[in-house]
Write an enzyme that holds these catalytic residues in place. Structure first.
Site, short mmCIF file in Angstrom:
data_model
loop_
_atom_site.label_atom_id
_atom_site.label_comp_id
_atom_site.label_asym_id
_atom_site.label_seq_id
_atom_site.Cartn_x
_atom_site.Cartn_y
_atom_site.Cartn_z
N CYS A 1 -30.87 -51.08 65.06
CA CYS A 1 -31.06 -51.61 66.41
C CYS A 1 -32.46 -51.22 66.85
O CYS A 1 -32.79 -50.03 66.90
CB CYS A 1 -30.00 -50.99 67.34
SG CYS A 1 -30.22 -51.42 69.07
N ASP B 1 -25.22 -50.84 65.51
CA ASP B 1 -26.05 -51.67 66.38
C ASP B 1 -25.26 -51.90 67.65
O ASP B 1 -24.06 -51.64 67.72
CB ASP B 1 -26.36 -53.02 65.69
CG ASP B 1 -27.19 -53.93 66.58
OD1 ASP B 1 -28.10 -53.44 67.26
OD2 ASP B 1 -26.91 -55.14 66.63
N SER B 2 -25.93 -52.45 68.64
CA SER B 2 -25.24 -52.79 69.89
C SER B 2 -24.29 -53.97 69.70
O SER B 2 -23.42 -54.20 70.52
CB SER B 2 -26.27 -53.12 70.96
OG SER B 2 -27.13 -54.13 70.46
N GLU C 1 -25.82 -63.95 70.26
CA GLU C 1 -24.44 -63.47 70.45
C GLU C 1 -23.49 -64.64 70.78
O GLU C 1 -22.30 -64.54 70.60
CB GLU C 1 -24.39 -62.41 71.56
CG GLU C 1 -25.07 -61.08 71.19
CD GLU C 1 -24.23 -60.14 70.30
OE1 GLU C 1 -22.99 -60.23 70.34
OE2 GLU C 1 -24.83 -59.35 69.56
N HIS D 1 -31.36 -58.51 65.94
CA HIS D 1 -30.75 -59.83 66.16
C HIS D 1 -31.69 -60.98 65.75
O HIS D 1 -31.24 -62.07 65.44
CB HIS D 1 -30.41 -60.04 67.64
CG HIS D 1 -29.14 -59.39 68.09
ND1 HIS D 1 -28.97 -58.03 68.12
CD2 HIS D 1 -27.99 -59.93 68.56
CE1 HIS D 1 -27.76 -57.76 68.60
NE2 HIS D 1 -27.14 -58.89 68.87
N CYS E 1 -36.28 -56.69 66.76
CA CYS E 1 -34.90 -56.52 67.18
C CYS E 1 -34.06 -57.07 66.04
O CYS E 1 -34.38 -58.13 65.48
CB CYS E 1 -34.68 -57.33 68.46
SG CYS E 1 -32.96 -57.64 68.87
N1 DGL Z 1 -29.77 -55.15 68.49
C1 DGL Z 1 -30.62 -54.88 69.64
C2 DGL Z 1 -31.99 -54.52 69.13
O1 DGL Z 1 -32.25 -54.57 67.94
C3 DGL Z 1 -30.68 -56.06 70.55
C4 DGL Z 1 -29.45 -56.29 71.36
C5 DGL Z 1 -29.39 -55.45 72.59
O2 DGL Z 1 -30.18 -55.60 73.51
O3 DGL Z 1 -28.52 -54.60 72.60
O4 DGL Z 1 -32.84 -54.18 69.91
#
Ligand code: DGL
Length: 270
Positions: A73, A10-11, A151, A187, A185
């Site tokens: 992600c 993931d990011s 975050e 998150h 997402c």
């Molecule tokens: N984890 C990313 C997602 O699921 C969100 C965070 C980001 O923008 O990198 O889209």
């Protein structure tokens, strides 16, 4: 039986929502997690940058000899959806399993989708839902403030700032009367408590991390790739920025002490 790890990336922190569910569903599996904390967020970047980052993330996981890769992600799954065709191991993103679960869950056929600007701009969930069930009404909203809240640890349902932001984004879904919302997402499940408080208990929240973990378990079984050996699997965590903040928040989220468990790598080498 296949002892190689499952690779999850993931990011940032969000993919841990998939890891948590994998740990429950597949306790014998080894897992390698990579959070690209040095380059988060992906959600407001261009398509070419997101594709480049996703390829590097996958390449790092392949260097750990993974047997399967999950792009945990929403942004990568939406914008770099053909990543699976470019890597030598089976792959899934989060869009397909999550869209299917939403179609199953809705009773009134009105589904809301929330995600990053890149995810919503790609219409990925909407297209997937319409391909399965063309009669569904799909409403979308990007929520760019959610990721920075998560975050930075702003996740409490008692925090008026968090409640206000969630209300601002989701009021339109309340007015329309959606009965199901895709947390598109990875998150966002971390904000599940407050989203549920704002929308009310009658609205089903579909967690992309959870649905993807369950879908992965099914795929591994079908492909004969499960590790059903005796002992519990191990999870290793890697990030691309200093581990401190990640260790703290990830430890809270996974309910374990992660102080010495997270390793920093240079993702630009991949
Ligand atoms: N984890 C990313 C997602 O699921 C969100 C965070 C980001 O923008 O990198 O889209």
């Amino acid at each position: 039986m296949s002892r190689e790890p499952i690779g999850v990336f993931d990011s940032g922190l969000g993919g841990l929502t998939a890891v948590r569910e994998l740990l429950n569903a597949l306790p014998h599996e080894n897992i390698v997690y990579f959070g690209d904390t040095g380059r988060v967020p992906y959600g407001n970047r261009s398509k070419s940058t997101i594709i480049k980052y996703a390829q590097q993330d996958a390449k790092f996981l392949l260097s750990k000899n993974v047997k399967f890769i999950i792009a945990a992600c929403g942004t990568v799954s939406s914008v770099a959806s053909d990543l699976g065709g470019r890597i030598p191991v089976p792959f899934t993103g989060v869009v397909k399993p999550t869209a299917r679960a939403a179609v199953k869950a809705t009773k009134n056929g009105k589904i809301g989708v929330i995600g990053t600007s890149a995810t919503i701009g790609s219409n990925s969930y909407k297209k997937e839902i319409e391909a399965i069930a063309p009669d569904m009404l799909v409403y979308q909203q990007d929520c760019p403030l959610f990721v920075p809240l998560v975050e930075n640890g702003f996740i409490s349902e008692d925090d008026p700032i968090v409640v206000m932001v969630v209300e601002r984004y989701l009021q339109k879904f309340k007015d329309i009367g959606v009965d199901t919302i895709i947390l598109g997402c990875t998150h966002y499940p971390i904000l599940r408590g407050v989203i549920s408080k704002v929308m009310g208990s009658g609205v089903s929240l579909i967690d992309s991390g959870r649905e993807t973990a369950l879908y992965t378990a099914k795929l591994l079984e079908e492909k004969g790739l499960l590790n059903d050996g005796g002992e519990c699997g191990e999870t290793s965590f890697y990030v691309s920025d200093t581990p401190d903040g990640f260790s703290h928040l990830a430890g809270m989220f996974l309910d374990r002490n992660m102080d010495d468990e997270v390793t920093q790598i240079d993702i630009e080498q991949y």
